[in-house]
Write a protein that holds these residues in place. Structure first.
Motif, PDB file in Angstrom:
ATOM      1  N   LYS A  34     -59.243  10.290 -55.620  1.00 50.52           N
ATOM      2  CA  LYS A  34     -60.013   9.955 -54.330  1.00 50.52           C
ATOM      3  C   LYS A  34     -59.073  10.325 -53.191  1.00 50.52           C
ATOM      4  N   THR A  35     -59.587  10.430 -51.982  1.00 47.78           N
ATOM      5  CA  THR A  35     -58.688  10.784 -50.859  1.00 47.78           C
ATOM      6  C   THR A  35     -58.775   9.848 -49.655  1.00 47.78           C
ATOM      7  N   HIS A  36     -57.726   9.359 -49.216  1.00 45.45           N
ATOM      8  CA  HIS A  36     -57.976   8.320 -48.218  1.00 45.45           C
ATOM      9  C   HIS A  36     -57.263   9.128 -46.630  1.00 45.45           C
ATOM     10  N   SER A  37     -58.012   8.803 -45.893  1.00 41.88           N
ATOM     11  CA  SER A  37     -57.568   9.343 -44.433  1.00 41.88           C
ATOM     12  C   SER A  37     -57.517   8.216 -43.589  1.00 41.88           C
ATOM     13  N   PHE A  38     -56.184   8.445 -42.581  1.00 45.22           N
ATOM     14  CA  PHE A  38     -55.886   7.319 -41.712  1.00 45.22           C
ATOM     15  C   PHE A  38     -55.264   8.141 -40.408  1.00 45.22           C
ATOM     16  N   GLN A  39     -55.220   7.377 -39.602  1.00 47.89           N
ATOM     17  CA  GLN A  39     -54.735   7.736 -38.050  1.00 47.89           C
ATOM     18  C   GLN A  39     -53.235   7.660 -37.848  1.00 47.89           C
ATOM     19  N   LEU A  40     -52.313   8.265 -37.537  1.00 45.48           N
ATOM     20  CA  LEU A  40     -51.036   7.636 -37.245  1.00 45.48           C
ATOM     21  C   LEU A  40     -51.029   7.975 -35.878  1.00 45.48           C
ATOM     22  N   GLU A  41     -50.418   6.850 -35.311  1.00 46.32           N
ATOM     23  CA  GLU A  41     -50.111   6.682 -33.638  1.00 46.32           C
ATOM     24  C   GLU A  41     -48.801   7.037 -33.153  1.00 46.32           C
ATOM     25  N   GLN A  42     -48.642   7.357 -31.956  1.00 45.40           N
ATOM     26  CA  GLN A  42     -47.416   7.237 -31.669  1.00 45.40           C
ATOM     27  C   GLN A  42     -46.438   6.451 -31.778  1.00 45.40           C
ATOM     28  N   ALA A  43     -46.735   5.110 -31.828  1.00 43.36           N
ATOM     29  CA  ALA A  43     -45.949   4.105 -32.045  1.00 43.36           C
ATOM     30  C   ALA A  43     -45.437   4.033 -33.436  1.00 43.36           C
ATOM     31  N   ASP A  44     -46.102   4.592 -34.299  1.00 42.51           N
ATOM     32  CA  ASP A  44     -45.681   4.642 -35.748  1.00 42.51           C
ATOM     33  C   ASP A  44     -44.554   5.706 -36.000  1.00 42.51           C
ATOM     34  N   ILE A  45     -44.328   6.558 -35.301  1.00 38.81           N
ATOM     35  CA  ILE A  45     -43.461   7.859 -35.218  1.00 38.81           C
ATOM     36  C   ILE A  45     -42.225   7.455 -34.940  1.00 38.81           C
ATOM     37  N   PRO A  46     -40.974   7.659 -35.792  1.00 34.06           N
ATOM     38  CA  PRO A  46     -41.218   8.231 -37.115  1.00 34.06           C
ATOM     39  C   PRO A  46     -41.957   7.464 -38.039  1.00 34.06           C
ATOM     40  N   ALA A  47     -42.547   7.852 -38.902  1.00 30.59           N
ATOM     41  CA  ALA A  47     -43.286   7.205 -39.881  1.00 30.59           C
ATOM     42  C   ALA A  47     -42.651   7.536 -41.359  1.00 30.59           C
ATOM     43  N   THR A  48     -42.522   6.648 -42.107  1.00 26.61           N
ATOM     44  CA  THR A  48     -42.031   6.726 -43.473  1.00 26.61           C
ATOM     45  C   THR A  48     -43.580   6.700 -44.306  1.00 26.61           C
ATOM     46  N   LEU A  49     -43.943   7.298 -44.908  1.00 24.45           N
ATOM     47  CA  LEU A  49     -44.940   7.284 -45.801  1.00 24.45           C
ATOM     48  C   LEU A  49     -44.478   7.123 -47.463  1.00 24.45           C
ATOM     49  N   GLU A  50     -45.115   6.406 -48.026  1.00 21.81           N
ATOM     50  CA  GLU A  50     -44.752   6.439 -49.572  1.00 21.81           C
ATOM     51  C   GLU A  50     -45.700   5.869 -50.416  1.00 21.81           C
ATOM     52  N   ILE A  51     -45.602   6.079 -51.862  1.00 22.47           N
ATOM     53  CA  ILE A  51     -46.805   5.423 -52.628  1.00 22.47           C
ATOM     54  C   ILE A  51     -46.021   4.861 -53.524  1.00 22.47           C
ATOM     55  N   ARG A  52     -46.544   3.414 -54.084  1.00 19.49           N
ATOM     56  CA  ARG A  52     -46.075   2.668 -54.900  1.00 19.49           C
ATOM     57  C   ARG A  52     -47.201   2.225 -55.926  1.00 19.49           C
ATOM     58  N   MET A  53     -46.878   1.780 -57.370  1.00 14.33           N
ATOM     59  CA  MET A  53     -47.962   1.295 -58.062  1.00 14.33           C
ATOM     60  C   MET A  53     -47.442   0.052 -58.675  1.00 14.33           C
ATOM     61  N   GLN A  54     -48.022  -0.784 -58.100  1.00 16.29           N
ATOM     62  CA  GLN A  54     -48.006  -2.441 -58.552  1.00 16.29           C
ATOM     63  C   GLN A  54     -46.576  -2.803 -58.063  1.00 16.29           C
ATOM     64  N   GLY A  55     -45.892  -2.177 -56.941  1.00 13.77           N
ATOM     65  CA  GLY A  55     -44.661  -2.454 -56.309  1.00 13.77           C
ATOM     66  C   GLY A  55     -43.529  -2.131 -57.300  1.00 13.77           C
ATOM     67  N   MET A  56     -43.667  -1.515 -58.421  1.00 17.07           N
ATOM     68  CA  MET A  56     -42.519  -1.235 -59.396  1.00 17.07           C
ATOM     69  C   MET A  56     -42.272   0.033 -59.405  1.00 17.07           C
ATOM     70  N   VAL A  57     -43.005   1.039 -59.448  1.00 20.51           N
ATOM     71  CA  VAL A  57     -42.653   2.403 -59.513  1.00 20.51           C
ATOM     72  C   VAL A  57     -43.437   3.223 -58.406  1.00 20.51           C
ATOM     73  N   GLY A  58     -42.742   4.522 -58.056  1.00 16.70           N
ATOM     74  CA  GLY A  58     -43.471   5.211 -57.119  1.00 16.70           C
ATOM     75  C   GLY A  58     -42.846   6.383 -57.042  1.00 16.70           C
ATOM     76  N   GLY A  59     -43.035   7.230 -55.774  1.00 17.30           N
ATOM     77  CA  GLY A  59     -42.454   8.535 -55.721  1.00 17.30           C
ATOM     78  C   GLY A  59     -41.702   8.659 -54.383  1.00 17.30           C
ATOM     79  N   PRO A  60     -41.228  10.073 -53.824  1.00 20.71           N
ATOM     80  CA  PRO A  60     -40.322  10.208 -52.858  1.00 20.71           C
ATOM     81  C   PRO A  60     -41.098   9.721 -51.637  1.00 20.71           C
ATOM     82  N   LYS A  61     -40.393   9.525 -50.635  1.00 25.76           N
ATOM     83  CA  LYS A  61     -40.826   9.162 -49.334  1.00 25.76           C
ATOM     84  C   LYS A  61     -41.095  10.679 -48.566  1.00 25.76           C
ATOM     85  N   VAL A  62     -42.219  10.290 -47.670  1.00 23.05           N
ATOM     86  CA  VAL A  62     -42.215  11.737 -46.952  1.00 23.05           C
ATOM     87  C   VAL A  62     -42.208  11.066 -45.256  1.00 23.05           C
TER      88      VAL A  62
END
Length: 106
Positions: A34-62
């Motif tokens: 699946k794909t999810h789209s969302f808008q980043l606003e100026q107030a969010d910058i700098p933004a740290t994006l990350e993915i997590r599964m059940q709060g236990m495991v994840g991947g690197p931050k963007v």
């Protein structure tokens, strides 16, 4: 800026959704293929994006530092998890390397 995040197919966590976090807040839950789209606003910058599964495991931050162009990201299970029969993915240091999370190069 529009951000598109696509979750690729994989065996690890196949039936568990991934949480997409922006600056520590959950903005979406993504199922496999699946794909999810969302808008980043100026107030969010700098933004740290990350993915997590059940709060236990994840991947690197963007880190997103500007709003110049739209951003396409992809995520999925790293190949080493296929051979992780001892559940090393829960160890500190490895628990944030279970998934890849990267920009799609076009």
């Amino acid at each position: 800026m529009k951000v598109n995040v696509t979750r690729n197919a994989g065996w690890y966590g196949k039936f568990a959704p991934l949480d997409l976090l922006c600056n520590g807040r959950r903005v979406a839950t993504i199922q496999e293929k699946k794909t999810h789209s969302f808008q980043l606003e100026q107030a969010d910058i700098p933004a740290t994006l990350e993915i997590r599964m059940q709060g236990m495991v994840g991947g690197p931050k963007v880190i997103v530092s500007n709003l110049e162009t739209d951003l396409a990201l992809e995520c999925g299970a790293e190949s080493w998890t296929l051979f992780d029969i001892f559940n090393f993915q829960y160890l500190p240091g490895l628990n944030n390397k279970v998934f890849y999370f990267r920009e799609v190069v076009r």
